[in-house]
Design a protein around this motif. Structure first.
Motif, PDB file in Angstrom:
ATOM      1  N   ALA A 107      56.527 109.455   9.542  1.00 19.67           N
ATOM      2  CA  ALA A 107      56.188 108.116  10.026  1.00 19.67           C
ATOM      3  C   ALA A 107      54.853 108.149  10.760  1.00 19.67           C
ATOM      4  N   LEU A 108      54.655 109.180  11.587  1.00 20.97           N
ATOM      5  CA  LEU A 108      53.405 109.273  12.344  1.00 20.97           C
ATOM      6  C   LEU A 108      52.212 109.476  11.411  1.00 20.97           C
ATOM      7  N   ALA A 109      52.401 110.297  10.384  1.00 20.57           N
ATOM      8  CA  ALA A 109      51.288 110.559   9.467  1.00 20.57           C
ATOM      9  C   ALA A 109      50.891 109.292   8.715  1.00 20.57           C
ATOM     10  N   VAL A 110      51.875 108.544   8.243  1.00 17.63           N
ATOM     11  CA  VAL A 110      51.551 107.314   7.511  1.00 17.63           C
ATOM     12  C   VAL A 110      50.896 106.308   8.457  1.00 17.63           C
ATOM     13  N   GLU A 111      51.429 106.219   9.677  1.00 14.83           N
ATOM     14  CA  GLU A 111      50.841 105.280  10.644  1.00 14.83           C
ATOM     15  C   GLU A 111      49.397 105.658  10.973  1.00 14.83           C
ATOM     16  N   ARG A 112      49.143 106.967  11.069  1.00 13.62           N
ATOM     17  CA  ARG A 112      47.774 107.382  11.366  1.00 13.62           C
ATOM     18  C   ARG A 112      46.829 106.980  10.240  1.00 13.62           C
ATOM     19  N   MET A 113      47.277 107.168   9.000  1.00 16.97           N
ATOM     20  CA  MET A 113      46.402 106.833   7.874  1.00 16.97           C
ATOM     21  C   MET A 113      46.197 105.332   7.752  1.00 16.97           C
ATOM     22  N   GLU A 323      42.647 105.909   0.787  1.00 16.05           N
ATOM     23  CA  GLU A 323      42.334 107.196   0.183  1.00 16.05           C
ATOM     24  C   GLU A 323      41.890 108.192   1.246  1.00 16.05           C
ATOM     25  N   GLY A 324      42.389 109.385   1.162  1.00 15.73           N
ATOM     26  CA  GLY A 324      42.017 110.411   2.126  1.00 15.73           C
ATOM     27  C   GLY A 324      43.186 111.323   2.399  1.00 15.73           C
ATOM     28  N   ALA A 325      42.998 112.211   3.380  1.00 18.93           N
ATOM     29  CA  ALA A 325      44.061 113.164   3.689  1.00 18.93           C
ATOM     30  C   ALA A 325      44.138 113.364   5.189  1.00 18.93           C
ATOM     31  N   THR A 326      45.317 113.644   5.659  1.00 16.38           N
ATOM     32  CA  THR A 326      45.475 113.946   7.074  1.00 16.38           C
ATOM     33  C   THR A 326      46.489 115.058   7.239  1.00 16.38           C
ATOM     34  N   TYR A 327      46.337 115.812   8.335  1.00 14.33           N
ATOM     35  CA  TYR A 327      47.311 116.841   8.664  1.00 14.33           C
ATOM     36  C   TYR A 327      47.865 116.528  10.030  1.00 14.33           C
ATOM     37  N   LEU A 328      49.160 116.352  10.108  1.00 12.87           N
ATOM     38  CA  LEU A 328      49.765 115.991  11.369  1.00 12.87           C
ATOM     39  C   LEU A 328      50.855 116.993  11.715  1.00 12.87           C
ATOM     40  N   LEU A 337      56.163 121.563  12.853  1.00 11.14           N
ATOM     41  CA  LEU A 337      56.307 120.987  11.525  1.00 11.14           C
ATOM     42  C   LEU A 337      55.010 120.262  11.206  1.00 11.14           C
ATOM     43  N   GLY A 338      54.391 120.632  10.101  1.00 12.54           N
ATOM     44  CA  GLY A 338      53.136 119.985   9.737  1.00 12.54           C
ATOM     45  C   GLY A 338      53.304 119.214   8.440  1.00 12.54           C
ATOM     46  N   TYR A 339      52.716 118.043   8.375  1.00 15.51           N
ATOM     47  CA  TYR A 339      52.712 117.292   7.126  1.00 15.51           C
ATOM     48  C   TYR A 339      51.265 117.095   6.687  1.00 15.51           C
ATOM     49  N   TRP A 340      50.945 117.580   5.517  1.00 16.33           N
ATOM     50  CA  TRP A 340      49.646 117.274   4.905  1.00 16.33           C
ATOM     51  C   TRP A 340      49.893 116.108   3.969  1.00 16.33           C
ATOM     52  N   LEU A 341      49.344 114.958   4.336  1.00 17.39           N
ATOM     53  CA  LEU A 341      49.586 113.755   3.550  1.00 17.39           C
ATOM     54  C   LEU A 341      48.272 113.346   2.912  1.00 17.39           C
ATOM     55  N   GLU A 342      48.244 113.362   1.586  1.00 15.38           N
ATOM     56  CA  GLU A 342      47.013 112.982   0.890  1.00 15.38           C
ATOM     57  C   GLU A 342      47.328 111.774   0.028  1.00 15.38           C
ATOM     58  N   SER A 343      46.430 110.799   0.095  1.00  9.97           N
ATOM     59  CA  SER A 343      46.663 109.567  -0.648  1.00  9.97           C
ATOM     60  C   SER A 343      45.488 109.295  -1.561  1.00  9.97           C
ATOM     61  N   ASP A 344      45.780 108.714  -2.730  1.00 11.35           N
ATOM     62  CA  ASP A 344      44.692 108.261  -3.598  1.00 11.35           C
ATOM     63  C   ASP A 344      44.581 106.744  -3.545  1.00 11.35           C
ATOM     64  N   GLY A 345      45.191 106.150  -2.531  1.00 12.35           N
ATOM     65  CA  GLY A 345      45.110 104.712  -2.371  1.00 12.35           C
ATOM     66  C   GLY A 345      46.254 103.957  -3.025  1.00 12.35           C
TER      67      GLY A 345
ATOM     68  N   ASP B  35      37.717 112.445   8.961  1.00 10.96           N
ATOM     69  CA  ASP B  35      38.541 111.262   8.696  1.00 10.96           C
ATOM     70  C   ASP B  35      39.982 111.515   9.102  1.00 10.96           C
ATOM     71  N   PHE B  36      40.624 110.489   9.562  1.00  9.65           N
ATOM     72  CA  PHE B  36      42.043 110.537   9.938  1.00  9.65           C
ATOM     73  C   PHE B  36      42.351 111.693  10.876  1.00  9.65           C
ATOM     74  N   ALA B  37      41.446 111.905  11.831  1.00  9.04           N
ATOM     75  CA  ALA B  37      41.662 112.919  12.867  1.00  9.04           C
ATOM     76  C   ALA B  37      41.937 114.301  12.280  1.00  9.04           C
ATOM     77  N   THR B  38      41.381 114.566  11.100  1.00  8.14           N
ATOM     78  CA  THR B  38      41.584 115.861  10.461  1.00  8.14           C
ATOM     79  C   THR B  38      40.218 116.437  10.118  1.00  8.14           C
ATOM     80  N   PHE B  39      39.869 117.546  10.776  1.00 12.31           N
ATOM     81  CA  PHE B  39      38.551 118.145  10.571  1.00 12.31           C
ATOM     82  C   PHE B  39      38.614 119.046   9.340  1.00 12.31           C
ATOM     83  N   THR B  40      37.979 118.587   8.265  1.00  9.76           N
ATOM     84  CA  THR B  40      38.021 119.319   7.000  1.00  9.76           C
ATOM     85  C   THR B  40      36.629 119.823   6.652  1.00  9.76           C
ATOM     86  N   VAL B  41      36.534 121.079   6.295  1.00  8.99           N
ATOM     87  CA  VAL B  41      35.263 121.653   5.871  1.00  8.99           C
ATOM     88  C   VAL B  41      35.407 122.112   4.429  1.00  8.99           C
TER      89      VAL B  41
END
Lengths: 393, 347
Positions: A107-113, A323-328, A337-345, B35-41
């Motif tokens: 939930a936090l990862a989706v909210e962040r994106m 579109e983009g990716a985040t790691y939370l 617990l880490g979630y790598w959430l990548e979206s193509d929109g 982006d999205f508080a994730t530092f990617t290189v």
């Protein structure tokens, strides 16, 4: 062990792994042979379908190879075919003892994106339930670890407390294992009437009962004899392996994402991270037990802070992460617990990687088991707290 | 808390970190983003190992916690590998990302096992899921999560989820397939080519599809019968108008016998289906689905679509009726509809 003439014998004092020919030794000499012992995949000591192959020289373990994947259910693939709002029903299943914390991360990862503002009240309630979930999880391991070492009684005590907490969580979420209480943008519904009073009373009750565990388990002579100095893990090895949670704290590293990368409102309250010194089985168990008291402290602080207001936000008709990716990363009961959430929109995630604490923690088992005796192997295996579903996903 | 804050004061900012990496590794560092508080290189494949080594050993960076390593499908460009590192001394996190050499056919990425112990299982998992080879790894086989004789790489996008091939999404909302205006794009998922579901999966998909098709036939028959009995002939006409598929011979015969129109129609329909089945049985084998069955009979996906539309229609009608009964205005029924959607999702 019956037919001596066909058995290979290892010369005393030689290094393991080399080839040896049959050697005649006189009666009374110490004779050992390498053997493989497969524990699991259905063995009580592994609590779950988890298999470990021990290579042994007599009673001593010379190598260990965990075999995982018996419970692989392909959650990462399934998540790619689900709406962002539906993923929470998948992710609260991989670690079935900490369902609430699991769904919180997604939930936090989706909210962040989606750059969504979550109401304050929802954030505080999430923290409250996450901490109760943490205690629920730790009580389970306190009971099961004592059973592995031969003590049955603590399990009954642990389940007495667990049942009370289950009732409390059930009153709010309707679930006992899979809560599905988090939603993108907040919570499903507000807390029921009288929840805070119950929560306060239960917190006081459990605080009163925690010393029982110190007396029953931690202070027990037999428990100490079985665990002190058994399976020490150096901090640099733990970090290199990616070990987190109580297993890492036991090595003396106070790395806890509630403190170092505060999410929700953890930055506004005091979070105590109990640490050990030697990283052995005793310290791991100590950290687990001490985290219950620390979580109770947090719960009491949340009771004082909890604001009024809405608990969810109005979602758009379609939930689409840009579109983009985040790691939370969140602090789950067993580790980070880490979630790598990548979206193509689109409407579903392009990639959802679950970095589960058990997977990384279990990786330390071959290191820990090298050179220990078989009874100690069980003490080590139980003290690296893991849930098999969390390893295999 | 104070201790932690003091540590974070010493930490390098993302810009400084990138400058330091560029200084040491030159043009191996391609770009970066926060982006999205994730530092990617982004790192070139050639500098992958050196970048990880630098991140660990450089005292200003000191990324000591190996957090995770994962693969990402990058469509025609092949596959990406991401390594997430964290520093317990500065509180910083970095995501190193590289695009594997070798495209989709033979993706290769250097192993990090000699830098971080934790890379061992993470790389085995990435190999298991994407088929990315990690030269320098002590042993990627046996496959870590899937069974040893598993064929294909499950997390590649060209590996189709067997259950979704066999059965369409069981709800009105299809999560994956919507066009720009939010309309559901109905399309029949294809059984994957290489290296998708292997033969057993394909067989199971075929079997499930056949079972679905026959179930839907039955349900459709029962459903229209009930509707007709409940709400008279007008609705029945509406239901049957778009698909007047029935055995004309049987129909005429039954009408001549003096049966009611409704009974004649449903019996004629059943007779048609029976005939088609018999025809498929004669030609024999598994080819019957794609052969004559495909021409005369709508496919499973088309039927599912028709059924879905029917259901949506019925639901809307019910909502309207309810609104009319209780005397509420349109707003109430509008609120009712999203609620129903929510329930479906949770189910």
């Amino acid at each position: 062990m019956s037919d001596l003439s066909t058995r290979e014998r290892v010369h005393p004092g030689s290094a393991p792994g080399e080839d040896f020919h049959l050697e005649i030794v006189g009666d009374g000499d110490f004779q050992t042979a390498d053997m493989k012992l497969s524990i699991g995949p259905a063995h009580p000591a592994t609590h779950g379908v988890f298999r470990i192959v021990l290579e042994m020289d007599g009673e001593r373990v010379t190598g260990a190879r965990p075999v995982i994947g018996y419970m692989h259910r392909g959650f990462e693939k399934l998540a790619e075919h689900r709406d962002y709002r539906q993923i929470k029903a998948l992710v609260n299943r991989h670690d079935w003892l900490s369902g609430f914390s699991n769904e919180l991360g997604v939930a936090l990862a989706v909210e962040r994106m989606m750059e969504m503002e979550v109401p304050d009240r929802a954030q505080w309630i999430r923290m409250l339930l996450a901490e109760w979930n943490r205690i629920l999880n730790h009580l389970m391991f306190i009971g099961s670890y004592a059973i592995e070492l031969g003590a049955i009684t603590p399990m009954f005590y642990a389940f007495r407390e667990r049942e009370d907490i289950q009732h409390l969580l059930e009153s709010a979420t309707g679930g006992r294992l899979h809560f599905t209480y988090n939603q993108v943008g907040g919570l499903k519904i507000d807390l029921p009437k009288g929840f805070l009073r119950q929560s306060t009373e239960l917190s006081a009750l459990i605080r009163k009962r925690v010393p029982d565990y110190h007396d029953l388990v931690l202070g027990n002579d037999i428990f100490q004899a079985r665990t002190v100095g058994v399976g020490p893990l150096p901090p640099e090895v733990a970090l290199s392996l990616g070990v987190t949670g109580p297993t890492l704290h036991a090595t003396g590293v106070p790395e806890d994402s509630r403190v170092t990368e505060p999410y929700l409102k953890y930055g506004e309250i005091d979070v105590d991270v109990p640490v050990g010194e030697n990283g052995d089985s005793f310290d791991r168990f100590y950290c687990l037990l001490a985290r219950i008291s620390a979580s109770l402290d947090i719960i009491d602080q949340i009771h004082d802070h909890l604001p009024a207001g809405p608990v969810n936000t109005k979602l758009p008709k379609m939930v689409k992460a840009p579109e983009g990716a985040t790691y939370l990363r969140t602090e789950n009961p067993l580790g980070q617990l880490g979630y790598w959430l990548e979206s193509d929109g689109g409407r579903t995630p392009w990639r959802l990687k679950m970095r589960t604490p058990s997977f990384s923690n279990v990786q330390a088992i071959p290191y820990l088991l090298e050179g220990v005796l078989v009874p100690d192997a069980i003490a080590v295996l139980g003290s690296v707290f893991f849930v098999v579903g969390d390893i295999d996903r | 808390m104070t201790d932690v804050l003091a540590r974070q004061d010493r930490a390098l900012t993302p810009e400084e970190t990138e400058a330091l990496l560029r200084d040491r590794l030159g043009d191996q560092i391609l770009s970066s983003s926060t982006d999205f508080a994730t530092f990617t290189v982004w790192v070139a494949p050639g500098g992958w190992h050196a970048a990880a080594q630098l991140c660990r050993d450089e005292s200003l960076l000191a990324y000591d916690l190996f957090d995770c390593l994962l693969g990402v499908d990058a469509r025609d460009d092949g596959f990406d590998v991401v390594a997430v590192l964290y520093s317990t001394s500065t509180g910083n996190r970095i995501c190193l990302r590289t695009r594997c050499e070798g495209g989709r056919d033979a993706p290769v990425c250097p192993s990090l096992t000699d830098v971080y112990r934790g890379a061992d299982w993470m790389e085995r998992e990435t190999y298991d899921m994407f088929g990315i080879d990690f030269p320098g790894h002590p042993g990627l086989e046996p496959r870590i999560l899937t069974v040893e004789n598993f064929e294909g790489w499950p997390l590649r996008k060209d590996f189709h989820l067997a259950s979704r091939v066999a059965k369409p999404w069981p709800g009105v909302n299809e999560p994956a397939e919507l066009d720009d205006e939010g309309n559901v794009i109905e399309r029949e998922p294809e059984v994957g080519g290489a290296p998708g579901p292997y033969d057993l999966d394909k067989a199971m998909a075929e079997q499930a599809r056949a079972v679905n098709a026959s179930e839907e036939d039955q349900e459709e028959g029962e459903g229209t019968g009930d509707d007709a009995q409940a709400s008279g002939s007008e609705q029945q006409d509406e239901d049957e108008a778009p698909a007047p598929e029935l055995d004309q011979e049987t129909y005429d015969k039954l009408i001549a016998e003096g049966k009611s129109e409704r009974i004649a129609r449903s019996k004629a329909k059943a007779a048609l289906i029976k005939k088609q089945r018999a025809g498929g049985g004669d030609t024999g084998g598994g080819g019957s689905d794609e052969g004559d069955g495909g021409d005369d009979q709508p496919s499973a996906a088309e039927k599912a679509e028709a059924r879905r539309k029917e259901q949506a229609e019925a639901r809307r009608k019910k909502a309207e009726e309810r609104a009319a009964e209780t005397g509420q205005d349109d707003d109430a029924s509008d609120e009712g509809a999203p609620g129903a959607d929510d329930e479906e999702e949770q189910a």
